[in-house]
Each structure stands twice: as C-alpha cells, then as structure tokens.
Write a protein that holds these residues in place. Structure first.
Motif, PDB file in Angstrom:
ATOM      1  N   HIS A 107      48.009-101.106  19.089  1.00 53.92           N
ATOM      2  CA  HIS A 107      47.750-102.497  19.500  1.00 53.92           C
ATOM      3  C   HIS A 107      47.045-102.480  20.850  1.00 53.92           C
ATOM      4  N   LEU A 108      45.762-102.855  20.830  1.00 52.23           N
ATOM      5  CA  LEU A 108      44.948-102.920  22.045  1.00 52.23           C
ATOM      6  C   LEU A 108      44.560-104.366  22.293  1.00 52.23           C
ATOM      7  N   SER A 109      44.315-104.703  23.549  1.00 48.38           N
ATOM      8  CA  SER A 109      43.956-106.085  23.828  1.00 48.38           C
ATOM      9  C   SER A 109      43.009-106.192  25.015  1.00 48.38           C
ATOM     10  N   ASP A 110      42.250-107.267  25.006  1.00 46.85           N
ATOM     11  CA  ASP A 110      41.434-107.694  26.135  1.00 46.85           C
ATOM     12  C   ASP A 110      40.528-106.607  26.716  1.00 46.85           C
ATOM     13  N   PRO A 111      39.660-106.021  25.902  1.00 47.08           N
ATOM     14  CA  PRO A 111      38.692-105.077  26.475  1.00 47.08           C
ATOM     15  C   PRO A 111      37.627-105.760  27.330  1.00 47.08           C
ATOM     16  N   HIS A 112      37.301-107.028  27.028  1.00 53.85           N
ATOM     17  CA  HIS A 112      36.348-107.804  27.844  1.00 53.85           C
ATOM     18  C   HIS A 112      35.030-107.052  28.068  1.00 53.85           C
ATOM     19  N   LEU A 113      34.476-106.473  27.013  1.00 53.73           N
ATOM     20  CA  LEU A 113      33.240-105.719  27.180  1.00 53.73           C
ATOM     21  C   LEU A 113      32.089-106.615  27.626  1.00 53.73           C
ATOM     22  N   LEU A 114      31.205-106.021  28.395  1.00 55.22           N
ATOM     23  CA  LEU A 114      30.008-106.700  28.871  1.00 55.22           C
ATOM     24  C   LEU A 114      28.771-105.919  28.437  1.00 55.22           C
ATOM     25  N   ALA A 115      27.659-106.604  28.268  1.00 49.93           N
ATOM     26  CA  ALA A 115      26.421-105.958  27.842  1.00 49.93           C
ATOM     27  C   ALA A 115      25.776-105.200  28.992  1.00 49.93           C
ATOM     28  N   ALA A 116      25.027-104.177  28.618  1.00 51.98           N
ATOM     29  CA  ALA A 116      24.157-103.451  29.555  1.00 51.98           C
ATOM     30  C   ALA A 116      24.913-102.840  30.733  1.00 51.98           C
ATOM     31  N   GLY A 117      26.147-102.416  30.502  1.00 49.06           N
ATOM     32  CA  GLY A 117      26.884-101.724  31.553  1.00 49.06           C
ATOM     33  C   GLY A 117      27.300-102.569  32.722  1.00 49.06           C
ATOM     34  N   GLN A 118      27.362-103.895  32.540  1.00 55.19           N
ATOM     35  CA  GLN A 118      27.784-104.760  33.640  1.00 55.19           C
ATOM     36  C   GLN A 118      29.245-104.479  34.022  1.00 55.19           C
ATOM     37  N   LEU A 119      29.554-104.768  35.272  1.00 53.16           N
ATOM     38  CA  LEU A 119      30.902-104.598  35.781  1.00 53.16           C
ATOM     39  C   LEU A 119      31.563-105.957  35.960  1.00 53.16           C
ATOM     40  N   GLN A 120      32.861-106.014  35.655  1.00 55.49           N
ATOM     41  CA  GLN A 120      33.611-107.240  35.920  1.00 55.49           C
ATOM     42  C   GLN A 120      33.902-107.342  37.418  1.00 55.49           C
ATOM     43  N   TYR A 121      33.613-108.504  37.968  1.00 56.85           N
ATOM     44  CA  TYR A 121      33.836-108.747  39.392  1.00 56.85           C
ATOM     45  C   TYR A 121      33.130-107.706  40.263  1.00 56.85           C
ATOM     46  N   GLY A 122      32.120-107.072  39.690  1.00 54.82           N
ATOM     47  CA  GLY A 122      31.330-106.100  40.429  1.00 54.82           C
ATOM     48  C   GLY A 122      31.977-104.747  40.604  1.00 54.82           C
TER      49      GLY A 122
ATOM     50  N   VAL B 215      43.954-106.873  39.086  1.00 56.25           N
ATOM     51  CA  VAL B 215      43.799-105.560  39.722  1.00 56.25           C
ATOM     52  C   VAL B 215      43.213-104.557  38.742  1.00 56.25           C
ATOM     53  N   ASP B 216      42.547-103.566  39.287  1.00 56.45           N
ATOM     54  CA  ASP B 216      41.984-102.487  38.482  1.00 56.45           C
ATOM     55  C   ASP B 216      43.008-101.357  38.435  1.00 56.45           C
ATOM     56  N   GLY B 217      43.998-101.512  37.579  1.00 60.66           N
ATOM     57  CA  GLY B 217      45.059-100.519  37.444  1.00 60.66           C
ATOM     58  C   GLY B 217      46.099-100.986  36.447  1.00 60.66           C
ATOM     59  N   HIS B 218      47.034-100.088  36.110  1.00 63.60           N
ATOM     60  CA  HIS B 218      48.153-100.383  35.215  1.00 63.60           C
ATOM     61  C   HIS B 218      47.705-100.685  33.769  1.00 63.60           C
ATOM     62  N   GLN B 219      46.520-100.231  33.393  1.00 63.80           N
ATOM     63  CA  GLN B 219      46.061-100.496  32.018  1.00 63.80           C
ATOM     64  C   GLN B 219      46.935 -99.741  31.016  1.00 63.80           C
ATOM     65  N   SER B 220      47.105-100.355  29.840  1.00 66.17           N
ATOM     66  CA  SER B 220      47.919 -99.717  28.805  1.00 66.17           C
ATOM     67  C   SER B 220      47.607-100.329  27.452  1.00 66.17           C
ATOM     68  N   VAL B 221      48.078 -99.658  26.420  1.00 69.34           N
ATOM     69  CA  VAL B 221      48.043-100.180  25.057  1.00 69.34           C
ATOM     70  C   VAL B 221      49.453-100.060  24.496  1.00 69.34           C
ATOM     71  N   ASN B 222      49.707-100.701  23.383  1.00 63.45           N
ATOM     72  CA  ASN B 222      51.013-100.624  22.733  1.00 63.45           C
ATOM     73  C   ASN B 222      50.908 -99.850  21.429  1.00 63.45           C
ATOM     74  N   LEU B 223      51.991 -99.238  21.054  1.00 65.36           N
ATOM     75  CA  LEU B 223      52.056 -98.520  19.787  1.00 65.36           C
ATOM     76  C   LEU B 223      53.241 -99.046  18.993  1.00 65.36           C
ATOM     77  N   LEU B 224      53.023 -99.295  17.707  1.00 66.78           N
ATOM     78  CA  LEU B 224      54.083 -99.750  16.818  1.00 66.78           C
ATOM     79  C   LEU B 224      54.381 -98.656  15.798  1.00 66.78           C
ATOM     80  N   HIS B 225      55.649 -98.301  15.678  1.00 67.56           N
ATOM     81  CA  HIS B 225      56.103 -97.433  14.594  1.00 67.56           C
ATOM     82  C   HIS B 225      56.961 -98.290  13.666  1.00 67.56           C
TER      83      HIS B 225
END
Length: 311
Positions: free
Chosen positions: A16-31, A243-253
């Motif tokens: 279970h992954l969420s909120d990747p918020h991808l941007l085109a052309a290698g843009q950065l979020q909030y720079g 913040v740019d940290g604490h990223q995670s995904v969830n796993l379901l068994h």
C-alpha cells in the motif's frame, strides 16, 4: 519454507503506497523535494519483500499537478517493478489528480473521464475496489449516491477472500492534524451504511501524509504515509509543517481470519546489529526445540554461534 511460528503463510501480500505527487520534467516540490526519488526508494524496498506483493495499491495523489507527463512517468517507474514480481497495480484518484489526464494516462484513450474512476480488481480471490473520492476543484472528498449504490450492489456478493477498499480520503478522525479535518471525506456515515456487515476486511487511505489506523463500521482502516514529503505531527511553533523525511509505505499480509498491517520505512538507516542471509537456511534446518533453545533462551551469544558455525 519451514513454519517458524503458530501461523501459516498469508494467503495474500498487498503493498500500500500513497501520495507520490509526481511532477513532470524532474520538477521539485517546494523547490527541494524530489518526488520521483521517494517513489523509487519505496519501490526498491518493496522489491526486497519475500513473498513478493501480489498487488501494489496506490491511494491517490499520483500526480501533484495532474500533468499527463507525470502519469506517463508514473507508469514507467511502477509497471516494470510490478511485472517483475507478478503484481497487479491498483490506481486510485486523489484530490491532486484530475480525471481526464488520470483516466487517459493510466487506462488508455478509451477510458471515460466524465465519471468517477471506480474500478474493481480481482487478485487471486481477493477483491480490491478502488473508489474515487475526489471532487473536481476541491480538496475534500465525497462519494456520490450513485457510487454508494454501485458499491452496495457489488458487496452484496462476497468475494472468496473478502474485499479491500482503497480510497484517497480515509473515513477516520484526524486528531493529530486538525486542519486536515477541513478536507476530510464528507458524509462518512453514508459509506458506513454500505460497508457494515459486508465482506470488507480493510479500508486503505492516504491524503494525510502520515501513518494512522482506526476502525470504521467495524472495519480496520490503514492510512499510508506519503512517498514524497510527509506531515510533521509535532512541529514547534507551526500550524502546519511538511517535511522531507519519515517516508514510508504499508504492507498488508492477508490471512484467512485477519489482516496484519505493517509500516515499512523507505529511507535507509545505519545497521547496529544483524546477521547475514546465510543464517536463514541454518535456522530453518533446526528442529523446533533447538530453534527455541538457541534463539529464545536468554544468555545465548548468537554472534559467537554464527562465527562457530561459519555462517
């Protein structure tokens, strides 16, 4: 593989992954935040899971600005990984997504972008339902009456291994981030009337950019944090703080009688203790009694044992 504990292997493994918020052309979020790097790190982590996930479920905000190029890049990153492990990909709409580029970019030119993007996936008898809780031009969520009627009709027939609902706006309170209450899922009681007493075994959500768990209509709810930036829940002198940290995904068994939810951080951390992979087969080769004596009895020096066995 030898069974080491009381429980058999799960019937299904779901990432279970969420909120990747991808941007085109290698843009950065909030720079500063590289959303592609965060997604790649998450996918690399999931590639180490054994047994591998049978489904990769994304609960919305796939593209930060709903750019067609971002959806194309999302597929380029995710689909080879899914194909490599034999997993089905489940996409879900978020408030940052837009129906036309989402539908056409992920499901092809024949996809209808004028209707909510609700879809059903069957994964070895486990039914995963992607619900579109987005509202064009707004950040809060809803499920329209026709969506609820469609879901009620679907759930009237149980699936062999039950149902998991995936939605961007999770139907739970948000006590740790009060401003998020403004953009929560509206009229949650209507969904509760549909879900209660059905074969729904778990509800997966995103949106908040932090991990959270609750119950809804008697069903466990699991919210995955984001793979891009996350919410600081205890900031100093700040009303909101990303913040740019604490990223995670969830796993379901998924087991016959329960679902185990596990948070998997996507960032590397320094190892302070551990053993090589070669130890695993040796542990499995031991008898139940010897395993317990070696690994459970206090005072056993496992490091010395590993060295003695030449592992």
């Amino acid at each position: 593989m030898t069974q080491l504990g009381q429980y058999p292997d799960p019937t299904h493994v779901v990432a279970h992954l969420s909120d990747p918020h991808l941007l085109a052309a290698g843009q950065l979020q909030y720079g500063v935040v590289d959303p592609e790097r965060g997604l790649v790190a998450a996918l690399e982590r999931l590639g180490r899971i054994d047994p591998a996930p049978q489904a990769l479920v994304f609960t919305g905000d796939l593209a930060d600005k709903a750019e067609p190029e971002a959806y194309a890049r999302l597929r380029e990153l995710v689909e080879p990984v899914a194909a490599g492990v034999g997993a089905e990909v489940v996409w879900t709409m978020g408030n940052h997504d837009a129906r036309e580029p989402y539908a056409r970019g992920l499901f092809g030119p024949d996809a209808d972008p004028t209707v909510p993007q609700d879809r059903v996936h069957e994964v070895d008898g486990l039914r995963i339902v992607a619900l579109d809780t987005s509202i064009p031009d707004y950040h809060h969520g809803e499920l329209r009456p026709e969506q609820l009627a469609w879901l009620a009709d679907l759930l009237a027939t149980p699936a062999p291994h039950g149902t998991i609902l995936a939605m961007h706006h999770p139907p739970i309170p948000v006590p740790m981030l009060p401003p998020a209450q403004i953009i929560e899922l509206a009229d949650q009681h209507l969904l509760a009337e549909v879900v209660r007493g059905t074969d729904v075994r778990a509800i997966l959500g995103g949106h908040f950019h932090f991990t959270s768990h609750s119950l809804f209509a008697g069903v466990p709810v699991s919210v995955a944090s984001a793979t891009c930036y996350t919410s600081d829940l205890t900031p100093a002198d700040r009303y909101l703080s990303g913040v740019d940290g604490h990223q995670s995904v969830n796993l379901l068994h998924v087991y016959e009688d329960r679902v185990v939810h596990t948070v998997v951080p996507t960032t590397e951390a320094p190892e302070v203790d551990g053993y090589p992979l070669s130890v695993g087969p040796q542990v499995h080769a031991l008898s139940d009694h010897d395993r317990r004596e070696l690994l459970s009895r206090k005072g056993v020096d496992l490091a010395a044992l590993v060295e003695q066995l030449g592992l």
